[in-house]
Design a protein around this motif. Structure first.
Motif, PDB file in Angstrom:
ATOM      1  N   LYS A  86      75.067 -31.418  22.036  1.00  0.00           N
ATOM      2  CA  LYS A  86      76.475 -31.132  21.764  1.00  0.00           C
ATOM      3  C   LYS A  86      76.652 -29.932  20.845  1.00  0.00           C
ATOM      4  O   LYS A  86      77.530 -29.089  21.055  1.00  0.00           O
ATOM      5  N   THR A  87      75.819 -29.846  19.801  1.00  0.00           N
ATOM      6  CA  THR A  87      75.968 -28.767  18.823  1.00  0.00           C
ATOM      7  C   THR A  87      74.603 -28.238  18.387  1.00  0.00           C
ATOM      8  O   THR A  87      73.627 -28.991  18.346  1.00  0.00           O
ATOM      9  N   PRO A  88      74.540 -26.953  18.027  1.00  0.00           N
ATOM     10  CA  PRO A  88      73.297 -26.407  17.469  1.00  0.00           C
ATOM     11  C   PRO A  88      72.990 -27.066  16.121  1.00  0.00           C
ATOM     12  O   PRO A  88      73.891 -27.511  15.409  1.00  0.00           O
ATOM     13  N   SER A  89      71.712 -27.122  15.785  1.00  0.00           N
ATOM     14  CA  SER A  89      71.288 -27.713  14.511  1.00  0.00           C
ATOM     15  C   SER A  89      69.932 -27.134  14.143  1.00  0.00           C
ATOM     16  O   SER A  89      69.318 -26.389  14.920  1.00  0.00           O
ATOM     17  N   ASP A  90      69.455 -27.484  12.961  1.00  0.00           N
ATOM     18  CA  ASP A  90      68.107 -27.057  12.567  1.00  0.00           C
ATOM     19  C   ASP A  90      67.076 -27.573  13.561  1.00  0.00           C
ATOM     20  O   ASP A  90      66.082 -26.904  13.857  1.00  0.00           O
ATOM     21  N   VAL A  91      67.306 -28.776  14.093  1.00  0.00           N
ATOM     22  CA  VAL A  91      66.366 -29.373  15.050  1.00  0.00           C
ATOM     23  C   VAL A  91      66.334 -28.562  16.345  1.00  0.00           C
ATOM     24  O   VAL A  91      65.259 -28.230  16.854  1.00  0.00           O
ATOM     25  N   THR A  92      67.507 -28.221  16.888  1.00  0.00           N
ATOM     26  CA  THR A  92      67.526 -27.459  18.150  1.00  0.00           C
ATOM     27  C   THR A  92      66.983 -26.054  17.944  1.00  0.00           C
ATOM     28  O   THR A  92      66.298 -25.516  18.814  1.00  0.00           O
ATOM     29  N   ARG A  93      67.273 -25.459  16.787  1.00  0.00           N
ATOM     30  CA  ARG A  93      66.749 -24.107  16.518  1.00  0.00           C
ATOM     31  C   ARG A  93      65.226 -24.136  16.434  1.00  0.00           C
ATOM     32  O   ARG A  93      64.550 -23.216  16.915  1.00  0.00           O
ATOM     33  N   ALA A  94      64.684 -25.200  15.847  1.00  0.00           N
ATOM     34  CA  ALA A  94      63.227 -25.327  15.773  1.00  0.00           C
ATOM     35  C   ALA A  94      62.620 -25.490  17.166  1.00  0.00           C
ATOM     36  O   ALA A  94      61.540 -24.946  17.453  1.00  0.00           O
ATOM     37  N   LEU A  95      63.303 -26.214  18.041  1.00  0.00           N
ATOM     38  CA  LEU A  95      62.818 -26.354  19.416  1.00  0.00           C
ATOM     39  C   LEU A  95      62.835 -25.015  20.147  1.00  0.00           C
ATOM     40  O   LEU A  95      61.904 -24.686  20.895  1.00  0.00           O
ATOM     41  N   GLU A  96      63.872 -24.237  19.916  1.00  0.00           N
ATOM     42  CA  GLU A  96      63.969 -22.931  20.577  1.00  0.00           C
ATOM     43  C   GLU A  96      62.861 -21.991  20.125  1.00  0.00           C
ATOM     44  O   GLU A  96      62.380 -21.169  20.915  1.00  0.00           O
ATOM     45  N   THR A  97      62.426 -22.125  18.876  1.00  0.00           N
ATOM     46  CA  THR A  97      61.360 -21.236  18.385  1.00  0.00           C
ATOM     47  C   THR A  97      60.021 -21.508  19.071  1.00  0.00           C
ATOM     48  O   THR A  97      59.140 -20.643  19.052  1.00  0.00           O
ATOM     49  N   ILE A  98      59.859 -22.702  19.671  1.00  0.00           N
ATOM     50  CA  ILE A  98      58.602 -22.975  20.376  1.00  0.00           C
ATOM     51  C   ILE A  98      58.780 -22.847  21.892  1.00  0.00           C
ATOM     52  O   ILE A  98      57.944 -23.319  22.671  1.00  0.00           O
TER      53      ILE A  98
END
Length: 450
Positions: free
Chosen positions: A38-50
């Motif tokens: 639903k929304t960006p978060s530190d968790v989703t940003r960390a997933l995108e970095t990998i």
């Protein structure tokens, strides 16, 4: 289902803490992984970095093309996602797709491992993170699926091999009944999730059902006093495993552990609070039963740093202490209070609380009020709805009216920092499972130099 035949794994609700751990697992095992949240978060940003693609608009058009191949794609969803989510409806209506709950996938992933599972209405995340850390430091080939971000590894996924798995056995939606652990523990069985279970007795029955899921010749630990048979553990009592000769040194605990056969001495544990000490004790007991040696366990426990948003120090100076905690149940709030009372006797404490879910607030309003009334000062935010719609009459104003405390205020998030800065408290604690965690960094910045 044979997971080896799957090339693509698509997550609906990928930003959830348990979902993201599974996403990391599949990515590490060379699957193509993507998902929606639903929304960006530190968790989703960390997933995108990998290299995991994440989008934030619920639209079938945003699903990457390879994931529309039902022969090679597994779809994983969390019950926290609304049933009318368009992507979820699309996959479920197309019967050719394999669409499974997160808990079902976790059961598949761990069924061919030696599984250690942590169940209980409180303490799961801290206990499982301690346990995974102990096994990792004892050179066990362990994979850990955690419900929080470990401070030691800055991740909710710990990987050193696939022989052993450490998982949280979540009672929400009866998810833990998909697991078949070799060693398990039950830390607590307090009433919660009554929107799912209806009444406390039904919840307790689900824990009994979980205890029956343990493999033949498996081991079950239970907190002393719980109405389920197993190896007992407790603090300074007559349990099979117990912490003894507890003393506080440098803001942490030093203790001995009595087992059914011996006494293991001089463990150092750096998290405050008897509830955390209990979590450390059962993690040690499970690691001992698995076969980890005392010297390595003692070294590992001393190195444990904690889980983000579990009694996490944000500021720790002579003049001011600021702690953030995930506490969202009355007993968790009480555990935080007891820890503060033990570590900071005589200090004035301000509690900032954001209630989580209308149903939980309704079901435990009197208990919330009782526990919050113990603090010197309370700031109460609006209820965080998460997956729910409002319930008539269930508001923070209603909860506030039950708190027997003179120094209490309802606050908007926009006014939160000014109200905190106006407080004369020596210790500030923020609590809640909603988006109050997003405010922590801003509060910390504002309080520096106070």
């Amino acid at each position: 289902m044979n997971l080896n035949s799957i090339d693509n794994v698509y997550f609906i609700g990928i930003g959830g803490i348990g979902m993201s751990a599974l996403a990391r697992y599949f990515k590490a095992n060379n699957k193509h992984v993507a998902g929606y949240d639903k929304t960006p978060s530190d968790v989703t940003r960390a997933l995108e970095t990998i290299g995991i693609a994440v989008h934030f608009k619920d639209s079938i058009a945003n699903i990457p093309e390879p994931f529309l191949n039902y022969d090679t794609t597994l779809v994983v969803y969390t019950p926290a996602v609304p049933t009318d989510n368009m992507e979820l409806v699309y996959f479920k209506n197309n019967k050719s797709f394999s669409v499974l709950k997160r808990s079902e996938v976790l059961g598949l992933v761990t069924e061919n491992t030696f599984c250690l599972a942590v169940a209980g209405t409180h303490g799961k995340t801290t206990t499982s993170s301690i346990l995974a850390h102990l096994l990792y430091e004892c050179n066990v080939g362990v994979t850990g699926f955690l419900g929080g971000i470990s401070e030691n590894y800055n991740s909710n996924y710990i990987s050193k091999g696939t022989e052993v798995s450490v998982v949280e056995a979540d009672e929400f939606d009866r998810s833990f009944l998909t697991l078949s652990p070799d060693i398990a523990c039950i830390t607590s069985m307090d009433a919660d999730h009554l929107d799912i279970y209806g009444e406390a007795e039904v919840l307790q029955e689900s824990f009994v059902a979980f205890s029956n899921k343990i493999k033949d010749n498996g081991i079950l630990f239970v907190k002393n006093g719980l109405p389920i048979d197993g190896i007992t553990y407790g603090i300074e009592d007559d349990s099979d495993y117990t912490a003894q000769h507890i003393r506080i040194e440098d803001g942490g605990y030093v203790f001995n552990m009595k087992t059914p056969t011996t006494i293991l001495e001089n463990f150092k544990f750096n998290l405050p609070g008897r509830h955390n000490l209990s979590n450390a004790l059962i993690a040690l007991a499970m690691a001992v039963e698995y076969g980890c040696p005392h010297p390595q366990l003692a070294n590992a426990l001393a190195l444990y740093k904690g889980v983000k948003r579990r009694f996490t120090y944000q500021i720790k100076t002579e003049n001011l202490v600021f702690i953030d905690d995930y506490a969202h149940h009355p007993e968790e709030i009480n555990a935080v209070y007891e820890a503060l009372k033990e570590m900071y006797p005589g200090k004035k404490v301000l509690a900032v609380f954001q209630p989580h879910l209308f149903t939980r607030t309704r079901d435990f309003a009197d208990d919330f009020a009782k526990r919050l009334s113990q603090f010197d000062e309370v700031l109460l935010l609006d209820i965080y709805p998460a997956r729910e719609v409002p319930i008539d009459g269930v508001t923070s104003e209603w909860l506030m009216s039950k708190i027997e405390l003179e120094n209490k205020k309802l606050v908007l998030k926009s006014d939160l920092i000014s109200k905190i800065k106006a407080s004369k408290a020596d210790v500030i604690v923020t609590m809640g499972a909603g988006d109050i965690g997003i405010e922590v960094e801003r509060i910390k910045t504002a309080l520096h130099g106070k």
